[in-house]
Design a protein around this motif. Structure first.
Motif, PDB file in Angstrom:
ATOM      1  N   ILE A   1       8.039  25.063  96.275  1.00 28.58           N
ATOM      2  CA  ILE A   1       7.274  25.045  94.800  1.00 28.58           C
ATOM      3  C   ILE A   1       6.370  26.279  94.756  1.00 28.58           C
ATOM      4  O   ILE A   1       6.126  27.059  95.819  1.00 28.58           O
ATOM      5  N   ILE A   2       5.988  26.806  93.527  1.00 28.28           N
ATOM      6  CA  ILE A   2       5.250  27.693  93.244  1.00 28.28           C
ATOM      7  C   ILE A   2       3.969  27.177  92.592  1.00 28.28           C
ATOM      8  O   ILE A   2       4.352  26.435  91.625  1.00 28.28           O
ATOM      9  N   HIS A   3       2.665  27.591  93.030  1.00 24.07           N
ATOM     10  CA  HIS A   3       1.714  26.723  92.575  1.00 24.07           C
ATOM     11  C   HIS A   3       0.696  27.548  92.002  1.00 24.07           C
ATOM     12  O   HIS A   3       0.225  28.822  92.901  1.00 24.07           O
ATOM     13  N   GLY A   4       0.218  27.744  90.837  1.00 21.94           N
ATOM     14  CA  GLY A   4      -0.570  28.600  90.024  1.00 21.94           C
ATOM     15  C   GLY A   4      -1.626  27.674  89.550  1.00 21.94           C
ATOM     16  O   GLY A   4      -1.787  26.850  89.424  1.00 21.94           O
ATOM     17  N   HIS A   5      -3.031  28.728  89.796  1.00 14.61           N
ATOM     18  CA  HIS A   5      -4.326  28.133  89.137  1.00 14.61           C
ATOM     19  C   HIS A   5      -4.615  28.895  87.928  1.00 14.61           C
ATOM     20  O   HIS A   5      -4.750  30.021  87.789  1.00 14.61           O
ATOM     21  N   VAL A   6      -4.795  27.870  86.756  1.00 18.33           N
ATOM     22  CA  VAL A   6      -5.248  28.538  85.481  1.00 18.33           C
ATOM     23  C   VAL A   6      -6.523  29.066  85.619  1.00 18.33           C
ATOM     24  O   VAL A   6      -6.800  29.987  84.710  1.00 18.33           O
ATOM     25  N   ASN A   7      -7.473  28.976  86.356  1.00 16.67           N
ATOM     26  CA  ASN A   7      -8.720  29.865  86.308  1.00 16.67           C
ATOM     27  C   ASN A   7      -8.416  31.090  86.933  1.00 16.67           C
ATOM     28  O   ASN A   7      -9.500  31.908  86.994  1.00 16.67           O
ATOM     29  N   SER A   8      -7.166  31.636  87.149  1.00 18.50           N
ATOM     30  CA  SER A   8      -7.162  32.794  87.661  1.00 18.50           C
ATOM     31  C   SER A   8      -6.004  33.561  86.709  1.00 18.50           C
ATOM     32  O   SER A   8      -4.892  33.621  87.010  1.00 18.50           O
ATOM     33  N   PRO A   9      -6.462  34.153  85.609  1.00 22.02           N
ATOM     34  CA  PRO A   9      -5.623  35.041  84.893  1.00 22.02           C
ATOM     35  C   PRO A   9      -4.753  35.968  85.676  1.00 22.02           C
ATOM     36  O   PRO A   9      -5.724  36.557  86.408  1.00 22.02           O
ATOM     37  N   PHE A  10      -3.959  36.495  85.324  1.00 24.95           N
ATOM     38  CA  PHE A  10      -3.039  37.789  86.024  1.00 24.95           C
ATOM     39  C   PHE A  10      -2.298  37.005  87.307  1.00 24.95           C
ATOM     40  O   PHE A  10      -1.337  37.657  87.500  1.00 24.95           O
TER      41      PHE A  10
ATOM     42  N   ALA B   1       6.196  39.073 100.828  1.00 24.05           N
ATOM     43  CA  ALA B   1       5.886  38.162  99.474  1.00 24.05           C
ATOM     44  C   ALA B   1       7.204  37.742  98.876  1.00 24.05           C
ATOM     45  O   ALA B   1       7.212  36.332  98.936  1.00 24.05           O
ATOM     46  N   VAL B   2       8.064  38.507  98.890  1.00 17.69           N
ATOM     47  CA  VAL B   2       9.572  38.045  98.307  1.00 17.69           C
ATOM     48  C   VAL B   2      10.087  37.336  99.279  1.00 17.69           C
ATOM     49  O   VAL B   2      10.721  36.058  98.801  1.00 17.69           O
ATOM     50  N   ARG B   3       9.982  37.362 100.734  1.00 18.36           N
ATOM     51  CA  ARG B   3      10.793  36.493 101.808  1.00 18.36           C
ATOM     52  C   ARG B   3      10.123  34.934 101.641  1.00 18.36           C
ATOM     53  O   ARG B   3      10.655  34.121 101.561  1.00 18.36           O
ATOM     54  N   GLU B   4       8.780  34.888 101.573  1.00 20.75           N
ATOM     55  CA  GLU B   4       8.071  33.779 101.338  1.00 20.75           C
ATOM     56  C   GLU B   4       8.280  33.055 100.126  1.00 20.75           C
ATOM     57  O   GLU B   4       8.587  31.894 100.159  1.00 20.75           O
ATOM     58  N   ILE B   5       8.669  33.695  98.920  1.00 18.88           N
ATOM     59  CA  ILE B   5       8.697  33.046  97.505  1.00 18.88           C
ATOM     60  C   ILE B   5      10.324  32.491  97.891  1.00 18.88           C
ATOM     61  O   ILE B   5      10.472  31.329  97.173  1.00 18.88           O
ATOM     62  N   ARG B   6      11.173  32.934  98.257  1.00 24.32           N
ATOM     63  CA  ARG B   6      12.379  32.795  98.585  1.00 24.32           C
ATOM     64  C   ARG B   6      12.546  31.222  99.004  1.00 24.32           C
ATOM     65  O   ARG B   6      13.276  30.587  98.928  1.00 24.32           O
ATOM     66  N   GLY B   7      11.698  31.262 100.226  1.00 23.83           N
ATOM     67  CA  GLY B   7      11.543  30.182 101.085  1.00 23.83           C
ATOM     68  C   GLY B   7      10.900  28.950 100.464  1.00 23.83           C
ATOM     69  O   GLY B   7      10.829  27.971 101.169  1.00 23.83           O
ATOM     70  N   ALA B   8      10.179  29.122  99.617  1.00 19.84           N
ATOM     71  CA  ALA B   8       9.278  28.099  99.086  1.00 19.84           C
ATOM     72  C   ALA B   8       9.968  27.098  98.363  1.00 19.84           C
ATOM     73  O   ALA B   8      10.761  27.129  97.648  1.00 19.84           O
TER      74      ALA B   8
ATOM     75  N   LEU C   1       4.177  31.956  87.588  1.00 16.04           N
ATOM     76  CA  LEU C   1       5.182  31.616  86.732  1.00 16.04           C
ATOM     77  C   LEU C   1       6.639  32.628  86.762  1.00 16.04           C
ATOM     78  O   LEU C   1       7.653  32.039  86.929  1.00 16.04           O
ATOM     79  N   PHE C   2       6.205  33.792  86.793  1.00 15.81           N
ATOM     80  CA  PHE C   2       7.337  34.780  86.842  1.00 15.81           C
ATOM     81  C   PHE C   2       8.032  34.519  88.087  1.00 15.81           C
ATOM     82  O   PHE C   2       9.323  34.227  87.989  1.00 15.81           O
ATOM     83  N   TYR C   3       7.445  34.424  89.140  1.00 19.49           N
ATOM     84  CA  TYR C   3       8.143  33.962  90.719  1.00 19.49           C
ATOM     85  C   TYR C   3       9.048  32.690  90.446  1.00 19.49           C
ATOM     86  O   TYR C   3       9.961  32.667  90.968  1.00 19.49           O
ATOM     87  N   SER C   4       8.462  31.711  89.960  1.00 20.61           N
ATOM     88  CA  SER C   4       9.077  30.290  89.679  1.00 20.61           C
ATOM     89  C   SER C   4      10.416  30.690  88.916  1.00 20.61           C
ATOM     90  O   SER C   4      11.215  30.034  89.292  1.00 20.61           O
ATOM     91  N   GLU C   5      10.207  31.354  87.858  1.00 23.90           N
ATOM     92  CA  GLU C   5      11.472  31.522  86.974  1.00 23.90           C
ATOM     93  C   GLU C   5      12.472  32.583  87.902  1.00 23.90           C
ATOM     94  O   GLU C   5      13.708  32.295  87.790  1.00 23.90           O
ATOM     95  N   VAL C   6      12.003  33.682  88.208  1.00 27.55           N
ATOM     96  CA  VAL C   6      12.970  34.667  88.942  1.00 27.55           C
ATOM     97  C   VAL C   6      13.707  33.973  90.194  1.00 27.55           C
ATOM     98  O   VAL C   6      15.030  33.926  90.481  1.00 27.55           O
ATOM     99  N   PHE C   7      12.932  33.081  91.057  1.00 32.47           N
ATOM    100  CA  PHE C   7      13.392  32.647  92.195  1.00 32.47           C
ATOM    101  C   PHE C   7      13.848  30.982  91.796  1.00 32.47           C
ATOM    102  O   PHE C   7      14.143  30.380  92.843  1.00 32.47           O
ATOM    103  N   ASP C   8      13.861  30.556  90.597  1.00 30.33           N
ATOM    104  CA  ASP C   8      14.281  29.215  90.272  1.00 30.33           C
ATOM    105  C   ASP C   8      13.700  28.325  91.111  1.00 30.33           C
ATOM    106  O   ASP C   8      14.402  27.295  91.941  1.00 30.33           O
ATOM    107  N   LYS C   9      12.434  28.103  91.021  1.00 32.41           N
ATOM    108  CA  LYS C   9      11.526  27.322  91.963  1.00 32.41           C
ATOM    109  C   LYS C   9      10.635  26.337  91.049  1.00 32.41           C
ATOM    110  O   LYS C   9      10.179  26.702  89.797  1.00 32.41           O
TER     111      LYS C   9
ATOM    112  N   GLU D   1      -0.536  28.639  76.814  1.00 31.69           N
ATOM    113  CA  GLU D   1       0.394  27.511  76.160  1.00 31.69           C
ATOM    114  C   GLU D   1       1.905  27.623  76.760  1.00 31.69           C
ATOM    115  O   GLU D   1       2.548  26.795  77.138  1.00 31.69           O
ATOM    116  N   ARG D   2       2.458  29.167  77.063  1.00 32.30           N
ATOM    117  CA  ARG D   2       3.773  29.191  77.392  1.00 32.30           C
ATOM    118  C   ARG D   2       3.820  28.757  79.076  1.00 32.30           C
ATOM    119  O   ARG D   2       4.786  28.035  79.539  1.00 32.30           O
ATOM    120  N   ILE D   3       2.657  29.085  79.712  1.00 25.63           N
ATOM    121  CA  ILE D   3       2.668  28.564  80.877  1.00 25.63           C
ATOM    122  C   ILE D   3       2.708  27.319  81.217  1.00 25.63           C
ATOM    123  O   ILE D   3       3.619  26.672  81.945  1.00 25.63           O
TER     124      ILE D   3
END
Length: 188
Positions: free
Chosen positions: A82-91, A73-80, A97-105, A139-141
């Protein structure tokens, strides 16, 4: 697959169609069914699943407990790109969002359901939780998102939270594959 609902089918179709166009897609999700593998590779589409610990209001809370899956997962995120999340899926959207911030995506959110526009039969406690979530975490997301995809033009107009971020919203309605779905119009 009859096990999956509307959002799952939407994401599955989106991923397979992106792959047909040559885009490499990785999906991080929960391992909901025992027969599901932790890792599946379909060429341009890779699915990595985390173990479900519990469900909160019907949504899975999961983590990558196998080191090999976490490493992948970390390898894939590093190579991404963009990071795309769906609001209908809490957690899950919070993890995105965390991955996008940590890996600056760049971070894109699809807004497929508004927690505050759910049906009026919800209990008072569920309404209170939805309101607290919407005005804090959600709201933060949305504030951190680079772009927000709304699946209907109603969401930016009617959502108490989303209308604040209308400058980031792009409306892309969910489509119907008319080759697979052919409703019959029988009249009685």
């Amino acid at each position: 697959d009859a096990r999956y609902g509307g959002v799952e089918t939407y994401i599955r179709n989106l991923c397979f169609n992106l792959c047909k166009r040559g885009v490499r897609v990785t999906v991080l999700t929960s391992k909901t069914y025992p027969e599901d593998s932790f890792v599946e590779d379909f060429g341009n589409l890779k699915v990595l699943r985390g173990r479900v610990f519990c469900y909160v209001n019907g949504f899975p809370v999961y983590a990558f407990t196998r080191f090999s899956v976490l490493r992948e997962a970390v390898r894939e995120i590093r190579g991404a790109d963009i990071i795309h999340g769906h609001v209908n899926s809490p957690f899950t959207v919070e993890k995105a969002l965390f991955y996008s911030e940590v890996f600056d995506k760049p971070f894109v959110v699809t807004y497929q359901a508004d927690p505050l526009l759910r049906d009026s039969t919800q209990s008072s406690l569920k309404k209170l939780v939805a309101k607290a979530y919407s005005f804090s975490v959600l709201e933060r997301i949305l504030r951190k998102a680079d772009k927000i995809v709304a699946t209907t033009s109603l969401y930016p107009r009617r959502s108490v939270v989303l209308h604040r971020f209308v400058d980031k919203v792009v409306v892309i309605p969910c489509g119907v594959d008319t080759e697979k779905f052919k409703p019959s119009f029988k009249r009685s």
